[in-house]
Design a protein around this motif. Structure first.
Motif, PDB file in Angstrom:
ATOM      1  N   THR A  92       0.830  -1.205   0.000  1.00 24.77           N
ATOM      2  CA  THR A  92       0.000   0.000   0.000  1.00 24.77           C
ATOM      3  C   THR A  92       0.859   1.247   0.000  1.00 24.77           C
ATOM      4  O   THR A  92       0.583   2.224  -0.720  1.00 24.77           O
ATOM      5  CB  THR A  92      -0.935  -0.006   1.217  1.00 24.77           C
ATOM      6  OG1 THR A  92      -1.739  -1.189   1.197  1.00 24.77           O
ATOM      7  CG2 THR A  92      -1.842   1.210   1.206  1.00 24.77           C
ATOM      8  N   THR A  95       2.500   1.732  -3.515  1.00 18.45           N
ATOM      9  CA  THR A  95       1.631   1.983  -4.672  1.00 18.45           C
ATOM     10  C   THR A  95       0.614   3.094  -4.455  1.00 18.45           C
ATOM     11  O   THR A  95       0.087   3.630  -5.422  1.00 18.45           O
ATOM     12  CB  THR A  95       0.862   0.704  -5.048  1.00 18.45           C
ATOM     13  OG1 THR A  95       0.071   0.263  -3.931  1.00 18.45           O
ATOM     14  CG2 THR A  95       1.823  -0.402  -5.437  1.00 18.45           C
ATOM     15  N   ARG A  96       0.317   3.448  -3.223  1.00 17.75           N
ATOM     16  CA  ARG A  96      -0.753   4.408  -2.962  1.00 17.75           C
ATOM     17  C   ARG A  96      -0.297   5.618  -2.171  1.00 17.75           C
ATOM     18  O   ARG A  96      -1.126   6.343  -1.621  1.00 17.75           O
ATOM     19  CB  ARG A  96      -1.900   3.715  -2.198  1.00 17.75           C
ATOM     20  CG  ARG A  96      -2.635   2.638  -2.979  1.00 17.75           C
ATOM     21  CD  ARG A  96      -3.376   3.245  -4.166  1.00 17.75           C
ATOM     22  NE  ARG A  96      -4.246   2.271  -4.813  1.00 17.75           N
ATOM     23  CZ  ARG A  96      -3.891   1.479  -5.810  1.00 17.75           C
ATOM     24  NH1 ARG A  96      -2.621   1.525  -6.248  1.00 17.75           N
ATOM     25  NH2 ARG A  96      -4.753   0.644  -6.370  1.00 17.75           N
ATOM     26  N   ARG A 102      11.238   5.670  -3.215  1.00 18.75           N
ATOM     27  CA  ARG A 102      10.397   4.489  -3.344  1.00 18.75           C
ATOM     28  C   ARG A 102      11.169   3.295  -3.908  1.00 18.75           C
ATOM     29  O   ARG A 102      11.037   2.169  -3.429  1.00 18.75           O
ATOM     30  CB  ARG A 102       9.194   4.803  -4.225  1.00 18.75           C
ATOM     31  CG  ARG A 102       8.234   3.643  -4.394  1.00 18.75           C
ATOM     32  CD  ARG A 102       7.065   4.035  -5.273  1.00 18.75           C
ATOM     33  NE  ARG A 102       6.371   5.188  -4.741  1.00 18.75           N
ATOM     34  CZ  ARG A 102       5.328   5.772  -5.352  1.00 18.75           C
ATOM     35  NH1 ARG A 102       4.898   5.286  -6.515  1.00 18.75           N
ATOM     36  NH2 ARG A 102       4.737   6.806  -4.806  1.00 18.75           N
ATOM     37  N   TYR A 106      11.768  -0.252  -2.092  1.00 20.56           N
ATOM     38  CA  TYR A 106      11.321  -1.485  -2.739  1.00 20.56           C
ATOM     39  C   TYR A 106      12.475  -2.486  -2.839  1.00 20.56           C
ATOM     40  O   TYR A 106      12.302  -3.686  -2.582  1.00 20.56           O
ATOM     41  CB  TYR A 106      10.772  -1.146  -4.118  1.00 20.56           C
ATOM     42  CG  TYR A 106       9.967  -2.248  -4.767  1.00 20.56           C
ATOM     43  CD1 TYR A 106       9.268  -3.171  -4.006  1.00 20.56           C
ATOM     44  CD2 TYR A 106       9.899  -2.359  -6.154  1.00 20.56           C
ATOM     45  CE1 TYR A 106       8.514  -4.172  -4.598  1.00 20.56           C
ATOM     46  CE2 TYR A 106       9.145  -3.363  -6.758  1.00 20.56           C
ATOM     47  CZ  TYR A 106       8.462  -4.257  -5.971  1.00 20.56           C
ATOM     48  OH  TYR A 106       7.722  -5.252  -6.554  1.00 20.56           O
ATOM     49  N   VAL A 157       2.008  -5.868  -4.620  1.00 22.66           N
ATOM     50  CA  VAL A 157       2.321  -4.674  -5.413  1.00 22.66           C
ATOM     51  C   VAL A 157       1.764  -4.817  -6.824  1.00 22.66           C
ATOM     52  O   VAL A 157       1.154  -3.885  -7.378  1.00 22.66           O
ATOM     53  CB  VAL A 157       3.841  -4.425  -5.435  1.00 22.66           C
ATOM     54  CG1 VAL A 157       4.220  -3.434  -6.533  1.00 22.66           C
ATOM     55  CG2 VAL A 157       4.312  -3.891  -4.095  1.00 22.66           C
ATOM     56  N   ALA A 158       1.975  -5.983  -7.427  1.00 25.28           N
ATOM     57  CA  ALA A 158       1.425  -6.222  -8.762  1.00 25.28           C
ATOM     58  C   ALA A 158      -0.100  -6.185  -8.743  1.00 25.28           C
ATOM     59  O   ALA A 158      -0.734  -5.664  -9.682  1.00 25.28           O
ATOM     60  CB  ALA A 158       1.907  -7.571  -9.292  1.00 25.28           C
ATOM     61  N   ARG A 161      -1.276  -2.476  -8.286  1.00 24.16           N
ATOM     62  CA  ARG A 161      -1.032  -1.712  -9.512  1.00 24.16           C
ATOM     63  C   ARG A 161      -2.005  -2.100 -10.623  1.00 24.16           C
ATOM     64  O   ARG A 161      -2.263  -1.306 -11.534  1.00 24.16           O
ATOM     65  CB  ARG A 161       0.402  -1.926  -9.981  1.00 24.16           C
ATOM     66  CG  ARG A 161       1.431  -1.168  -9.143  1.00 24.16           C
ATOM     67  CD  ARG A 161       2.846  -1.457  -9.600  1.00 24.16           C
ATOM     68  NE  ARG A 161       3.816  -0.680  -8.848  1.00 24.16           N
ATOM     69  CZ  ARG A 161       5.141  -0.826  -8.925  1.00 24.16           C
ATOM     70  NH1 ARG A 161       5.631  -1.756  -9.755  1.00 24.16           N
ATOM     71  NH2 ARG A 161       5.943  -0.081  -8.200  1.00 24.16           N
ATOM     72  N   ASP A 164      -7.717  -0.547 -11.172  1.00 33.60           N
ATOM     73  CA  ASP A 164      -7.963   0.747 -11.806  1.00 33.60           C
ATOM     74  C   ASP A 164      -8.243   1.788 -10.728  1.00 33.60           C
ATOM     75  O   ASP A 164      -9.218   1.687  -9.971  1.00 33.60           O
ATOM     76  CB  ASP A 164      -9.151   0.644 -12.769  1.00 33.60           C
ATOM     77  CG  ASP A 164      -9.188   1.811 -13.751  1.00 33.60           C
ATOM     78  OD1 ASP A 164      -8.931   2.954 -13.319  1.00 33.60           O
ATOM     79  OD2 ASP A 164      -9.459   1.573 -14.934  1.00 33.60           O
ATOM     80  N   GLU A 165      -7.391   2.800 -10.646  1.00 29.42           N
ATOM     81  CA  GLU A 165      -7.534   3.821  -9.616  1.00 29.42           C
ATOM     82  C   GLU A 165      -8.745   4.721  -9.847  1.00 29.42           C
ATOM     83  O   GLU A 165      -9.116   5.496  -8.965  1.00 29.42           O
ATOM     84  CB  GLU A 165      -6.259   4.657  -9.527  1.00 29.42           C
ATOM     85  CG  GLU A 165      -5.045   3.868  -9.072  1.00 29.42           C
ATOM     86  CD  GLU A 165      -3.843   4.750  -8.794  1.00 29.42           C
ATOM     87  OE1 GLU A 165      -4.052   5.965  -8.564  1.00 29.42           O
ATOM     88  OE2 GLU A 165      -2.709   4.246  -8.816  1.00 29.42           O
ATOM     89  N   THR A 186     -10.672  -1.138  -2.480  1.00 27.02           N
ATOM     90  CA  THR A 186      -9.319  -1.649  -2.734  1.00 27.02           C
ATOM     91  C   THR A 186      -9.150  -3.092  -2.267  1.00 27.02           C
ATOM     92  O   THR A 186      -8.754  -3.967  -3.046  1.00 27.02           O
ATOM     93  CB  THR A 186      -8.276  -0.749  -2.049  1.00 27.02           C
ATOM     94  OG1 THR A 186      -8.474   0.611  -2.442  1.00 27.02           O
ATOM     95  CG2 THR A 186      -6.869  -1.179  -2.439  1.00 27.02           C
TER      96      THR A 186
END
Length: 288
Positions: A92, A95-96, A102, A106, A157-158, A161, A164-165, A186
């Motif tokens: 989270t 990605t958010r 970052r 990661y 993470v995949a 991502r 759809d945001e 989410t």
């Protein structure tokens, strides 16, 4: 490659090569499964006679396999919970949020996958030995989490991502808070990825040997360590039976992952179709 696929001979060649490669990869698994039914005490292949003796001996009185199996299941369950908590939190954040550095964060999260497992096991041994935690299921589970959590982060993470945001933007435009968006949008959409992360985390912990070997004691022996001890200090044909059971478990787990992802694949598409039909939000996330 594309030219090769366009001809009949090319398609036949590619199919034959792919079949040979798959058979080569699957052959050791087939040998283990077939050998587990052999009556030969030295696990000979091909078997001269067939028997279920090695499967029944796994749970006979005095057998060490049930205790090792239950301990591995307990440790894997604890490690799965820890890995999911870490995975959801890290994924989270990656990605958010506008997390500084970052890429470096990661890379740090995925670092345990690049370090040799025996090095990680030695470090964990030196960490838990002064605390007198060697042999504790909790210590073994925490050690397994070091390897299982990066896998959970990769999957989540995949997954995040791939969501759809616009759906989250649409909910925010209608007054939903961050917690409501996470709870209603989410996380439900990420449920297949979370289940997949849990399954792979469980398998990673269940099959881990080096950390278990360094952190276990005489009274706390996980299944991989018990398999190693049986192969090193004794000739126990029951190893082939327990190995066949583990292979079947791994196949069922992968089939469950595929089923969950297939069932969840249409959920986001259905929400997007509803959004498009009702005009909740435009592609840029603004209400229309």
């Amino acid at each position: 490659m594309m030219e090769l696929r366009r001809t009949v001979a090319g398609r036949i060649t590619l199919t034959a090569v792919a079949t040979v490669i798959l058979l080569f990869l699957a052959l050791p698994i087939v040998v283990i499964i077939v050998t587990s039914f052999s009556s030969n005490a030295f696990a000979a292949f091909p078997p001269k006679a067939w028997t279920f003796t090695w499967y029944t001996s796994l749970f006979a009185d005095g057998s060490k396999w049930p205790a090792a199996l239950s301990l591995s299941a307990l440790v894997a369950a604890l490690s799965t919970v820890f890995s999911l908590v870490i995975g959801v939190t890290a994924a989270t954040a990656l990605t958010r949020s506008e997390l500084p550095l970052r890429s470096a964060v990661y890379a740090l999260v995925l670092g345990p996958l690049l370090i040799p497992q025996i090095v990680t096991a030695l470090g964990l041994f030196l960490l838990f030995e002064p605390a007198a935690m060697l042999g504790s299921p909790l210590a073994i589970a925490l050690g397994h989490t070091v390897l299982a959590s990066p896998i959970a982060v990769l999957i989540l993470v995949a997954t995040l991502r791939g969501i759809d945001e616009r759906l989250e933007d649409a909910a925010a435009s209608m007054g939903a808070g961050r917690l409501t968006i996470a709870r209603r949008i989410t996380f439900p959409l990420a449920a297949p990825g979370m289940i997949a992360a849990a399954i792979f985390s469980f398998i990673t912990s269940f099959d881990e040997f080096y950390i278990s070997q360094f952190l276990s004691s005489v009274d706390t022996v996980t299944l991989p360590v018990q398999i190693y001890n049986s192969l090193t200090f004794d000739i126990d044909p029951s190893v082939t039976a327990i190995s066949a059971i583990l292979i079947a478990f791994a196949i069922l787990a992968l089939a469950l992952v595929a089923l969950v992802r297939w069932l969840g694949s249409g959920r986001q598409e259905s929400l997007l179709s509803v959004e498009t039909a009702t005009g909740i939000a435009a592609p840029g996330g603004e209400a229309v």
